[in-house]
Design an enzyme around this catalytic site. Structure first.
Site, PDB file in Angstrom:
ATOM      1  N   ARG A 112       0.818  -1.228   0.000  1.00  0.00           N
ATOM      2  CA  ARG A 112       0.000   0.000   0.000  1.00  0.00           C
ATOM      3  C   ARG A 112       0.847   1.271   0.000  1.00  0.00           C
ATOM      4  O   ARG A 112       0.438   2.291   0.566  1.00  0.00           O
ATOM      5  CB  ARG A 112      -0.955   0.037   1.199  1.00  0.00           C
ATOM      6  CG  ARG A 112      -2.079  -0.973   1.120  1.00  0.00           C
ATOM      7  CD  ARG A 112      -3.236  -0.468   0.271  1.00  0.00           C
ATOM      8  NE  ARG A 112      -4.202  -1.530   0.050  1.00  0.00           N
ATOM      9  CZ  ARG A 112      -5.304  -1.682   0.771  1.00  0.00           C
ATOM     10  NH1 ARG A 112      -5.586  -0.847   1.733  1.00  0.00           N
ATOM     11  NH2 ARG A 112      -6.126  -2.659   0.501  1.00  0.00           N
ATOM     12  N   ARG A 154      -3.355   6.547   1.064  1.00  0.00           N
ATOM     13  CA  ARG A 154      -3.918   7.757   1.691  1.00  0.00           C
ATOM     14  C   ARG A 154      -3.013   8.457   2.683  1.00  0.00           C
ATOM     15  O   ARG A 154      -3.287   9.597   3.055  1.00  0.00           O
ATOM     16  CB  ARG A 154      -5.252   7.401   2.373  1.00  0.00           C
ATOM     17  CG  ARG A 154      -6.367   7.135   1.388  1.00  0.00           C
ATOM     18  CD  ARG A 154      -7.510   6.381   2.031  1.00  0.00           C
ATOM     19  NE  ARG A 154      -7.075   5.029   2.375  1.00  0.00           N
ATOM     20  CZ  ARG A 154      -7.861   4.082   2.875  1.00  0.00           C
ATOM     21  NH1 ARG A 154      -9.115   4.362   3.120  1.00  0.00           N
ATOM     22  NH2 ARG A 154      -7.399   2.888   3.146  1.00  0.00           N
ATOM     23  N   ARG A 160      -6.264  11.328  -6.123  1.00  0.00           N
ATOM     24  CA  ARG A 160      -7.531  10.624  -6.019  1.00  0.00           C
ATOM     25  C   ARG A 160      -8.697  11.609  -6.121  1.00  0.00           C
ATOM     26  O   ARG A 160      -9.719  11.309  -6.763  1.00  0.00           O
ATOM     27  CB  ARG A 160      -7.632   9.836  -4.718  1.00  0.00           C
ATOM     28  CG  ARG A 160      -8.786   8.851  -4.759  1.00  0.00           C
ATOM     29  CD  ARG A 160      -9.005   8.134  -3.471  1.00  0.00           C
ATOM     30  NE  ARG A 160      -9.457   9.042  -2.423  1.00  0.00           N
ATOM     31  CZ  ARG A 160      -9.893   8.669  -1.240  1.00  0.00           C
ATOM     32  NH1 ARG A 160      -9.931   7.401  -0.937  1.00  0.00           N
ATOM     33  NH2 ARG A 160     -10.285   9.552  -0.349  1.00  0.00           N
ATOM     34  N   ASP A 209      -6.649  -2.882  -7.730  1.00  0.00           N
ATOM     35  CA  ASP A 209      -7.192  -3.527  -6.531  1.00  0.00           C
ATOM     36  C   ASP A 209      -7.541  -4.969  -6.849  1.00  0.00           C
ATOM     37  O   ASP A 209      -7.888  -5.299  -7.989  1.00  0.00           O
ATOM     38  CB  ASP A 209      -8.437  -2.796  -6.014  1.00  0.00           C
ATOM     39  CG  ASP A 209      -8.746  -3.206  -4.578  1.00  0.00           C
ATOM     40  OD1 ASP A 209      -8.121  -2.654  -3.655  1.00  0.00           O
ATOM     41  OD2 ASP A 209      -9.589  -4.113  -4.386  1.00  0.00           O
ATOM     42  N   TYR A 269     -14.826 -12.042  -0.612  1.00  0.00           N
ATOM     43  CA  TYR A 269     -15.558 -10.795  -0.904  1.00  0.00           C
ATOM     44  C   TYR A 269     -16.731 -11.047  -1.849  1.00  0.00           C
ATOM     45  O   TYR A 269     -17.774 -10.407  -1.743  1.00  0.00           O
ATOM     46  CB  TYR A 269     -14.608  -9.756  -1.511  1.00  0.00           C
ATOM     47  CG  TYR A 269     -13.579  -9.242  -0.516  1.00  0.00           C
ATOM     48  CD1 TYR A 269     -13.882  -8.179   0.334  1.00  0.00           C
ATOM     49  CD2 TYR A 269     -12.324  -9.824  -0.397  1.00  0.00           C
ATOM     50  CE1 TYR A 269     -12.955  -7.713   1.260  1.00  0.00           C
ATOM     51  CE2 TYR A 269     -11.388  -9.378   0.522  1.00  0.00           C
ATOM     52  CZ  TYR A 269     -11.712  -8.318   1.348  1.00  0.00           C
ATOM     53  OH  TYR A 269     -10.798  -7.876   2.272  1.00  0.00           O
TER      54      TYR A 269
HETATM   55  O1  CP3 Z   1       0.147   0.344  -3.149  1.00  0.00           O
HETATM   56  C1  CP3 Z   1      -0.274  -0.819  -3.317  1.00  0.00           C
HETATM   57  O2  CP3 Z   1      -0.106  -1.736  -2.480  1.00  0.00           O
HETATM   58  C2  CP3 Z   1      -0.913  -1.182  -4.636  1.00  0.00           C
HETATM   59  C3  CP3 Z   1      -2.333  -1.148  -4.745  1.00  0.00           C
HETATM   60  C4  CP3 Z   1      -3.222  -2.053  -3.899  1.00  0.00           C
HETATM   61  C5  CP3 Z   1      -4.445  -1.603  -3.379  1.00  0.00           C
HETATM   62  N1  CP3 Z   1      -5.112  -2.666  -2.839  1.00  0.00           N
HETATM   63  C6  CP3 Z   1      -4.930  -0.208  -3.438  1.00  0.00           C
HETATM   64  C7  CP3 Z   1      -5.997   0.224  -2.523  1.00  0.00           C
HETATM   65  C8  CP3 Z   1      -3.122  -3.422  -3.600  1.00  0.00           C
HETATM   66  C9  CP3 Z   1      -1.971  -4.384  -3.851  1.00  0.00           C
HETATM   67  C10 CP3 Z   1      -4.335  -3.786  -2.936  1.00  0.00           C
HETATM   68  C11 CP3 Z   1      -4.637  -5.155  -2.498  1.00  0.00           C
HETATM   69  C12 CP3 Z   1      -5.882  -5.426  -1.782  1.00  0.00           C
HETATM   70  N2  CP3 Z   1      -7.097  -4.836  -1.940  1.00  0.00           N
HETATM   71  C13 CP3 Z   1      -6.022  -6.455  -0.826  1.00  0.00           C
HETATM   72  C14 CP3 Z   1      -4.955  -7.440  -0.432  1.00  0.00           C
HETATM   73  C15 CP3 Z   1      -3.957  -6.856   0.506  1.00  0.00           C
HETATM   74  C16 CP3 Z   1      -4.494  -6.545   1.863  1.00  0.00           C
HETATM   75  O3  CP3 Z   1      -4.566  -5.340   2.184  1.00  0.00           O
HETATM   76  O4  CP3 Z   1      -4.832  -7.476   2.606  1.00  0.00           O
HETATM   77  C17 CP3 Z   1      -7.346  -6.429  -0.370  1.00  0.00           C
HETATM   78  C18 CP3 Z   1      -7.957  -7.340   0.684  1.00  0.00           C
HETATM   79  C19 CP3 Z   1      -8.030  -5.413  -1.095  1.00  0.00           C
HETATM   80  C20 CP3 Z   1      -9.474  -5.048  -1.015  1.00  0.00           C
HETATM   81  C21 CP3 Z   1      -9.670  -3.668  -0.546  1.00  0.00           C
HETATM   82  N3  CP3 Z   1      -9.288  -2.542  -1.249  1.00  0.00           N
HETATM   83  C22 CP3 Z   1     -10.276  -3.246   0.659  1.00  0.00           C
HETATM   84  C23 CP3 Z   1     -10.826  -4.176   1.713  1.00  0.00           C
HETATM   85  C24 CP3 Z   1     -10.251  -1.850   0.664  1.00  0.00           C
HETATM   86  C25 CP3 Z   1     -10.880  -0.944   1.679  1.00  0.00           C
HETATM   87  C26 CP3 Z   1     -10.074  -0.828   2.905  1.00  0.00           C
HETATM   88  C27 CP3 Z   1      -9.179   0.378   2.830  1.00  0.00           C
HETATM   89  O5  CP3 Z   1      -7.971   0.225   3.082  1.00  0.00           O
HETATM   90  O6  CP3 Z   1      -9.730   1.448   2.569  1.00  0.00           O
HETATM   91  C28 CP3 Z   1      -9.579  -1.419  -0.518  1.00  0.00           C
HETATM   92  C29 CP3 Z   1      -9.326  -0.040  -0.916  1.00  0.00           C
HETATM   93  C30 CP3 Z   1      -7.944   0.326  -1.413  1.00  0.00           C
HETATM   94  N4  CP3 Z   1      -7.158  -0.448  -2.223  1.00  0.00           N
HETATM   95  C31 CP3 Z   1      -7.258   1.547  -1.152  1.00  0.00           C
HETATM   96  C32 CP3 Z   1      -6.044   1.486  -1.857  1.00  0.00           C
HETATM   97  C33 CP3 Z   1      -5.000   2.572  -1.948  1.00  0.00           C
HETATM   98  C34 CP3 Z   1      -7.817   2.703  -0.351  1.00  0.00           C
HETATM   99  C35 CP3 Z   1      -8.858   3.347  -1.200  1.00  0.00           C
HETATM  100  C36 CP3 Z   1      -8.937   4.836  -1.093  1.00  0.00           C
HETATM  101  O7  CP3 Z   1      -8.045   5.544  -1.609  1.00  0.00           O
HETATM  102  O8  CP3 Z   1      -9.929   5.287  -0.518  1.00  0.00           O
END
Ligand code: CP3
Length: 341
Positions: free
Chosen positions: A24, A28, A37, A74, A151
């Site tokens: 990540r 944010r 964003r 994602d 999911y």
């Molecule tokens: O920088 C990176 O790592 C690359 C991009 C990336 C994202 N999600 C961007 C993201 C990667 C590799 C993921 C993987 C992901 N997404 C996983 C597996 C890794 C982990 O965290 O366990 C999972 C389970 C998801 C599903 C997901 N995406 C959820 C549950 C959420 C909401 C929770 C949260 O953190 O807000 C997301 C949103 C998400 N994916 C964000 C980002 C940067 C935040 C969204 C935003 O900007 O509001």
């Protein structure tokens, strides 16, 4: 470019300073991410906008000089490409339409159609291939089938993956058909990322830890093994990182069992234990607890502990899970100084 530090570590080389990136890392906690964003409108619009997705991927590379960039996308884009409705609710997380039976699995779009939805992601990869510094490795990724299925069945994130366990235990044929469909889609998605320029791929199995016994074999191990075998058949030199989060003692031998080049470990295991039992068979990625970047009292101490514990084998420094939005960007500089200084 086999002299890139990440690729060297993935081949089993022990480097004097471990290469480093963060899960990540585009996110944010960075003001420049929040600005981009806002420009995109929302998270999914950002994922599907190749110029802006490439921009947020590059932001942490510019700020910190990480050894790897991870494609901005994602894991839930695959269910969307298979036909589920997906949206992200501000402050709550993802919401999807759900799969509850065999009819639902059969109603999914065919795997050959996923590129219609996912082609902007491949364009992001192409832009990054041209724009990244030459020493930086580009990592593509997908969710592992079990985690993605949790999911798709629940329609949201769940603390215990209860709905997916229930479907698995009450209608195994439907659940297995769902896993098989995600497995096939994941192969085509990752193959397309590699053809566009991704140099390494990582499989995120964030909820692998909730699978026990035979279920771990059937739904964490087997699908990862099938995906990696087919990707390596198509791309024999492609390095793969597996991340069966919270796998605990099942981290031992996991990389070899699925055919991965490295296993990422979360911060629930001690680095000394992981060095002795997991790193003996190959490259390990990990495993600083993300909270040290929020509350840095023990940041340098823990960072040095991890570097030292893994110093006798191939190691890629990373966090044990994603960096959180409340992390202080300056603490990342302190972590890097403790690794590289
Ligand atoms: O920088 C990176 O790592 C690359 C991009 C990336 C994202 N999600 C961007 C993201 C990667 C590799 C993921 C993987 C992901 N997404 C996983 C597996 C890794 C982990 O965290 O366990 C999972 C389970 C998801 C599903 C997901 N995406 C959820 C549950 C959420 C909401 C929770 C949260 O953190 O807000 C997301 C949103 C998400 N994916 C964000 C980002 C940067 C935040 C969204 C935003 O900007 O509001």
């Amino acid at each position: 470019m086999t002299d890139k530090p990440i690729l060297r570590a993935l081949k089993g080389e022990v480097l004097p300073v471990p290469p480093v990136w963060m899960m990540r890392q585009a996110g944010r906690y960075l003001p420049e991410y929040r600005a981009t964003r806002a420009k995109a409108g929302d998270f999914l619009s950002l994922c599907y906008n190749p110029e802006l997705a490439a921009e947020v991927t590059l932001q942490p590379i510019r700020r910190y000089g990480f050894d790897a960039a991870i494609l901005f996308a994602d894991i839930l884009l695959v269910p969307q490409a298979l036909g589920l409705d997906l949206r992200f609710v501000q402050g709550e997380g993802p919401r999807l339409s759900t799969i509850t039976d065999m009819a639902g699995v059969q109603a999914l779009r065919p795997v050959s159609d996923i590129h219609e939805t996912l082609s902007p992601i491949y364009e992001t990869v192409r832009i990054l291939t041209a724009e990244l510094p030459r020493e930086t490795t580009l990592i593509g990724f997908a969710g592992a089938p079990w985690t993605v299925a949790t999911y798709m069945v629940a329609g949201r994130g769940t603390p215990d993956q209860g709905p997916a366990h229930l479907l698995k235990d009450t209608d195994r044929p439907a659940f297995t058909a769902l896993i098989d469909r995600i497995t096939a889609a994941t192969i085509e998605y990752l193959d397309a990322q590699v053809r566009a320029g991704a140099e390494v791929v990582k499989l995120f199995d964030s909820w692998a830890g909730s699978l026990k016994g035979r279920d771990f074999e059937d739904f964490a191990l087997s699908p990862a093994k099938a995906i990696i075998a087919e990707l390596k058949r198509r791309h024999p030199t492609l390095p793969v990182i597996a991340f069966p989060r919270e796998a605990k003692e099942r981290y031992v031998g996991f990389a070899a069992a699925v055919g991965a080049d490295a296993v990422a470990v979360d911060n629930s295991v001690d680095p000394e234990w992981a060095a002795a039992h997991v790193q003996v068979s190959g490259c390990v990625q990990g495993n600083l607890a993300p909270h040290h970047l929020v509350e840095p009292a023990r940041l340098e101490e823990e960072t040095r502990r991890i570097v030292s514990a893994f110093s006798k084998g191939p190691h890629i420094f990373n966090l044990g899970h994603g960096i959180t939005p409340d992390a202080d960007p300056d603490n990342v500089h302190r972590m890097l100084a403790a690794i590289r200084g």
